[in-house]
Motif scaffolding. Structure first.
Motif, PDB file in Angstrom:
ATOM      1  N   THR B  17       0.841  -1.199   0.000  1.00 32.19           N
ATOM      2  CA  THR B  17       0.000   0.000   0.000  1.00 32.19           C
ATOM      3  C   THR B  17       0.877   1.251   0.000  1.00 32.19           C
ATOM      4  O   THR B  17       2.102   1.172   0.019  1.00 32.19           O
ATOM      5  CB  THR B  17      -0.934   0.016   1.223  1.00 32.19           C
ATOM      6  N   SER B  18       0.230   2.411  -0.027  1.00 33.95           N
ATOM      7  CA  SER B  18       0.943   3.691  -0.041  1.00 33.95           C
ATOM      8  C   SER B  18       0.464   4.565   1.106  1.00 33.95           C
ATOM      9  O   SER B  18      -0.686   4.465   1.536  1.00 33.95           O
ATOM     10  CB  SER B  18       0.724   4.423  -1.372  1.00 33.95           C
ATOM     11  N   THR B  20       0.581   8.733   2.415  1.00 31.32           N
ATOM     12  CA  THR B  20       0.947  10.115   2.138  1.00 31.32           C
ATOM     13  C   THR B  20       1.102  10.876   3.441  1.00 31.32           C
ATOM     14  O   THR B  20       0.211  10.873   4.285  1.00 31.32           O
ATOM     15  CB  THR B  20      -0.097  10.797   1.253  1.00 31.32           C
ATOM     16  N   LYS B  65       8.999   5.942  -6.208  1.00 28.87           N
ATOM     17  CA  LYS B  65       8.869   5.371  -4.877  1.00 28.87           C
ATOM     18  C   LYS B  65       8.443   6.433  -3.853  1.00 28.87           C
ATOM     19  O   LYS B  65       7.666   6.153  -2.950  1.00 28.87           O
ATOM     20  CB  LYS B  65      10.207   4.772  -4.459  1.00 28.87           C
ATOM     21  N   THR B  79       4.792  10.877  -0.418  1.00 32.17           N
ATOM     22  CA  THR B  79       4.106   9.587  -0.473  1.00 32.17           C
ATOM     23  C   THR B  79       5.150   8.481  -0.489  1.00 32.17           C
ATOM     24  O   THR B  79       6.122   8.551  -1.250  1.00 32.17           O
ATOM     25  CB  THR B  79       3.203   9.495  -1.709  1.00 32.17           C
ATOM     26  N   SER B  81       5.389   4.835  -1.577  1.00 31.81           N
ATOM     27  CA  SER B  81       4.577   3.999  -2.450  1.00 31.81           C
ATOM     28  C   SER B  81       4.971   2.535  -2.373  1.00 31.81           C
ATOM     29  O   SER B  81       6.138   2.193  -2.098  1.00 31.81           O
ATOM     30  CB  SER B  81       4.729   4.472  -3.911  1.00 31.81           C
ATOM     31  N   ASN B  82       3.978   1.672  -2.624  1.00 32.50           N
ATOM     32  CA  ASN B  82       4.235   0.231  -2.702  1.00 32.50           C
ATOM     33  C   ASN B  82       5.153  -0.207  -1.565  1.00 32.50           C
ATOM     34  O   ASN B  82       6.252  -0.733  -1.784  1.00 32.50           O
ATOM     35  CB  ASN B  82       4.835  -0.126  -4.059  1.00 32.50           C
ATOM     36  N   MET B  83       4.696   0.018  -0.366  1.00 36.34           N
ATOM     37  CA  MET B  83       5.558  -0.136   0.808  1.00 36.34           C
ATOM     38  C   MET B  83       5.961  -1.575   1.077  1.00 36.34           C
ATOM     39  O   MET B  83       5.200  -2.524   0.826  1.00 36.34           O
ATOM     40  CB  MET B  83       4.867   0.456   2.032  1.00 36.34           C
TER      41      MET B  83
END
Lengths: 113, 117
Positions: B17-18, B20, B65, B79, B81-83
């Motif tokens: 997930t991401s 912010t 990323k 953010t 991203s794609n943790m």
């Protein structure tokens, strides 16, 4: 390349005794030097900075630091440590020509009662 | 000195997930900085965000990323991203600050403690 070294991972001192947290730096050009403190689960709090002028800089909470150009050092000091000074301390440097702040690895200060 | 409000203060996120992170400053500033502090480590600069231009990323950090927005002179978002679990860190925003003495310094937000599970 700019770099900052904090040679001690941890400094232990008894309350009421003087403390020193060491910092040496390497930059090309005149350095701007900073000390920050980080308490658990908190952000960084500014303690003091050296930009120019008097080599002895006084900051928050009774801390001071001395800029030594020949030794490229900026050690943090306090005449009488408090238990509440226990925290993580970071030295940082930048130059006039660069906005980037480069941090040392940090030194954990433990003041025992 | 400038006052920075950073949100959220902490979060636990699922991998993939991401998240912010928001940084609000109480005064207009030219440059805003995003740092990462991995567990037990020092602070590493991720990128510098200037209003009206793309962020400048440091070596090892890429826009895909860590996309950054800087819509005005008082606000920025980062953010993650794609943790993955390796992204578990404290993320801090920072601004240049005159500190009332006419000399430059930096003020930091309180940080966002991110845990990825």
């Amino acid at each position: 390349a700019q770099s900052v070294a904090q040679p001690e991972d941890q400094v232990n001192v008894a309350e009421g005794n003087p403390l020193t947290v060491k910092c040496t730096y390497s930059v090309s050009g005149n350095p701007y030097l900073f000390w920050y403190v980080q308490y658990p689960n908190r952000g960084l709090q500014f303690l003091l900075k050296y930009i120019t002028g008097d080599n002895l800089v006084k900051g928050s909470y009774g801390f001071e630091a001395e800029f030594n150009k020949s030794q490229t050092s900026f050690h943090l000091k306090k005449p009488s440590a408090l238990v509440s000074d226990s925290a993580l301390y970071f030295c940082a440097v930048r130059t006039h020509s660069s906005y980037k702040l480069i941090f040392g690895s940090g030194t954990r200060l433990l003041v025992r009662p | 000195s400038a006052v920075i409000s950073q949100k959220p203060s902490r979060d636990i996120c699922q991998r993939g997930t991401s998240l912010t992170i928001q940084c609000q400053v109480d005064s207009q500033v030219t440059m805003m900085f995003w740092y990462r502090q991995q567990p037990g480590q020092s602070l590493t600069l991720i990128a510098t965000a200037n209003q009206g231009s793309e962020a400048t990323y440091e070596s090892g950090f890429v826009i895909d990323k860590f996309p950054i927005s800087r819509p005005n002179l008082t606000f920025s978002t980062l953010t993650v991203s794609n943790m993955s679990p390796e992204d578990s860190s404290i993320y801090l925003c920072s601004v240049e600050d005159l500190m009332g003495q006419g000399a430059e310094g930096y003020t930091f937000g309180s940080g966002t403690r991110l845990t990825v599970v």
